[in-house]
Design a protein around this motif. Structure first.
Motif, PDB file in Angstrom:
ATOM      1  N   ALA A 126      41.862  43.110  40.518  1.00  0.00           N
ATOM      2  CA  ALA A 126      42.886  42.458  41.907  1.00  0.00           C
ATOM      3  C   ALA A 126      42.236  42.918  42.870  1.00  0.00           C
ATOM      4  N   ALA A 127      41.703  43.693  43.321  1.00  0.00           N
ATOM      5  CA  ALA A 127      40.722  45.008  44.271  1.00  0.00           C
ATOM      6  C   ALA A 127      39.477  44.125  44.451  1.00  0.00           C
ATOM      7  N   GLU A 128      38.735  43.766  43.171  1.00  0.00           N
ATOM      8  CA  GLU A 128      36.786  43.387  42.893  1.00  0.00           C
ATOM      9  C   GLU A 128      37.333  42.049  43.319  1.00  0.00           C
ATOM     10  N   ILE A 129      37.923  40.517  42.928  1.00  0.00           N
ATOM     11  CA  ILE A 129      38.272  39.747  43.105  1.00  0.00           C
ATOM     12  C   ILE A 129      38.853  39.259  44.149  1.00  0.00           C
ATOM     13  N   GLY A 130      39.698  39.917  44.695  1.00  0.00           N
ATOM     14  CA  GLY A 130      39.833  39.723  45.935  1.00  0.00           C
ATOM     15  C   GLY A 130      39.104  40.623  46.883  1.00  0.00           C
ATOM     16  N   THR A 131      38.390  41.191  46.553  1.00  0.00           N
ATOM     17  CA  THR A 131      36.735  41.170  48.441  1.00  0.00           C
ATOM     18  C   THR A 131      36.257  40.023  47.456  1.00  0.00           C
ATOM     19  N   MET A 132      36.026  39.656  47.057  1.00  0.00           N
ATOM     20  CA  MET A 132      35.354  38.158  46.464  1.00  0.00           C
ATOM     21  C   MET A 132      35.594  37.328  46.676  1.00  0.00           C
TER      22      MET A 132
END
Lengths: 259, 254
Positions: free
Chosen positions: A117-123
């Protein structure tokens, strides 16, 4: 007055159903993309390392202590009616059917669901997902499919390893703390080993893996509004996948064991 | 074939009750560099995202090379995207990849170029935007803002697109670096013979890049013309915007 009340009631209801619909579309699109090329093998392998290999210590620690605790608890419980000899099979059954899949999945949900969630959210908030689209790369195929496929394949493997470690934990406590004969303990474990115990655990693990990846990716994909949005997405991913894991654990157990 | 590259007719887009685009009509000719100016939140980015098919407009038509792009399938969208490049406001570089992998992304994933050639091509494009070859193996987070913009530009032009979008290319840069980026944009667009659509509120940048300028206000194009015409116009909205005055017909909603 009544209208105001209905409006208050209706708004969250509409919101709930629209996000349920969004989630369904997301799931369908992600699953459909699993079967259509191009496949991003490199991304898939990276996820296998992240979800599988790097989760080994966490899963190992969780299951070994779970196995140890179950050995002590069942010994002290069963000694009340003189059934101490059942410890080995109780450890076997509870570890393979419940503890290894559920506890491992919850730990992986905290570790991997949050990270997804954090990685895709930041992307998402830094427009990297739009950038993928403009480079004519389907973000579902590039980001989400590898994660879902990896999680569904890797979680069962983790659980199999967890089964062995958990049973070993029970053995250590049984033999060195409760004074069982090692050979008898092992024999009793093997005699009671049934394929169904392992398969249900593995089936559960695959479903849990799917839940973790989908909730992690979905919440990340839909996040908006900068750092706070990504934070919310991470929390939602972990909370929703944990709850779904527990609910589906009940459903799958019911499917296999209720008569 | 006509010399119109992009033709937008009566484009509408609303988010909930908030109407963002309210009947935009705009034409961009082949090889032309059009700059859309307008205040923050007037829907400039939404306009670009509609043309790219990232957002689906509520009503209206967008023709690229005389082909409708509103409501086409995912597959056709991918084909459309292979004609386009985009420089994002924040760079939007993939932070899990190195600089050269970012630049060569389109070449590796879509044009199926092999790794060695793609890296050589990436280094060539990086040099074109004024970056040394040793930057290629760094990670995007190790670069300054200006360098990230250059890498973003390199990624946008690496696939030799026919249409390039620039989203606020000079935001967050000092005036000198802004001018450098503006120069690079002109150079690379002319070099490729591409059609360019830039959105910005930086007037210095708009004057330098634009063949033609259009102003977006309240979801409509209220004025368009060349840079020369811009200075002569009597349109009060445009005059207020280019003079950067808080007094005039445009009211800032606080």
């Amino acid at each position: 007055m009544i209208q105001k009340f209905l409006r208050k009631l209706g708004k969250p209801l509409v919101k709930f159903f629209s996000s349920l619909g969004e989630l369904s579309i997301f799931v369908i699109r992600s699953v459909a993309n699993c079967f259509m090329p191009p496949f991003y093998i490199r991304n898939f392998l990276r996820q296998v390392m992240d979800i599988g290999f790097y989760s080994l210590p966490v899963v190992g620690l969780t299951t070994i202590f779970a196995g140890m605790v179950i050995a002590i608890q069942s010994y002290s419980g069963f000694s009340r009616f003189g059934a101490e000899s059942a410890v080995a099979s109780v450890v076997l059954i509870s570890v393979t059917r419940e503890l290894a899949p559920v506890l491992s999945a919850l730990m992986v949900a905290g570790r991997i669901g949050a990270a997804m969630a954090a990685e895709i959210g930041t992307m998402r908030v830094t427009e990297q997902i739009d950038a993928l689209t403009t480079l004519s790369t389907n973000p579902y195929k590039y980001l989400i499919t590898p994660r879902i496929v990896a999680a569904v394949i890797v979680l069962p493997l983790l659980v199999l390893i967890g089964d062995v470690i958990g049973i070993f934990g029970g053995y250590v406590v049984g033999v060195y703390q409760l004074g069982f004969n090692p050979a008898n303990y092992i024999k009793s474990t093997i005699d009671n080993l049934e394929a169904l115990d392992i398969t249900t655990g593995v089936v559960k693990a695959a479903v849990f893996g799917f839940i973790i990846a989908v909730m992690g990716c979905y919440n990340g994909f839909k996040s908006k509004g900068g750092a706070q949005g990504v934070g919310d997405a991470t929390t939602n991913a972990v909370v929703s996948s944990s709850i779904l894991i527990l609910i589906f654990n009940y459903i799958i157990t019911g499917m296999f064991f209720s008569k | 074939m006509s010399d119109t590259k992009i033709k937008i007719t009566d484009l509408h887009k609303a988010f909930g009750r908030k109407v963002v685009l309210d009947g935009v009509d705009l034409e961009i000719k082949k090889g032309e560099s059009l700059v859309v100016i307008g205040g923050s939140g007037t829907g400039k980015s939404v306009l670009i995202k509609c043309i790219q098919g990232i957002l689906t407009p509520d009503k209206g038509s967008i023709l690229v090379d005389d082909e409708e792009v509103v409501g086409v399938s995912e597959k056709e969208k991918e084909k459309l995207h292979s004609k386009m490049g985009m420089l994002f406001q924040g760079g939007a570089l993939f932070d899990s990849l190195s600089v050269w992998e970012n630049v060569a992304f389109g070449l590796l994933e879509n044009k199926k170029m092999d790794k060695k050639n793609a890296k050589m091509e990436a280094i060539r494009v990086l040099r074109q935007v004024g970056l040394a070859p040793d930057v290629a193996d760094l990670s995007p987070s190790e670069l300054s803002g200006g360098m990230q913009k250059r890498v973003g530009l390199a990624r946008a032009i690496a696939t030799r697109p026919e249409i390039i979008f620039f989203d606020e290319p000079t935001t967050g840069l000092d005036p000198i670096m802004s001018d450098v980026i503006n120069g690079l944009i002109i150079e690379s667009v002319k070099g490729l013979g591409a059609t360019a659509l830039t959105i910005t509120h930086d007037m210095a940048s708009a004057r330098k890049i634009a063949d033609r300028i259009a102003m977006l206000y309240k979801g409509k194009i209220i004025w368009q013309g060349t840079v020369k015409e811009l200075d002569k116009t009597n349109n009060e909205y445009v005059r207020q915007f280019i003079n950067g005055s808080s007094e005039g017909p445009i009211k800032v909603e606080v």
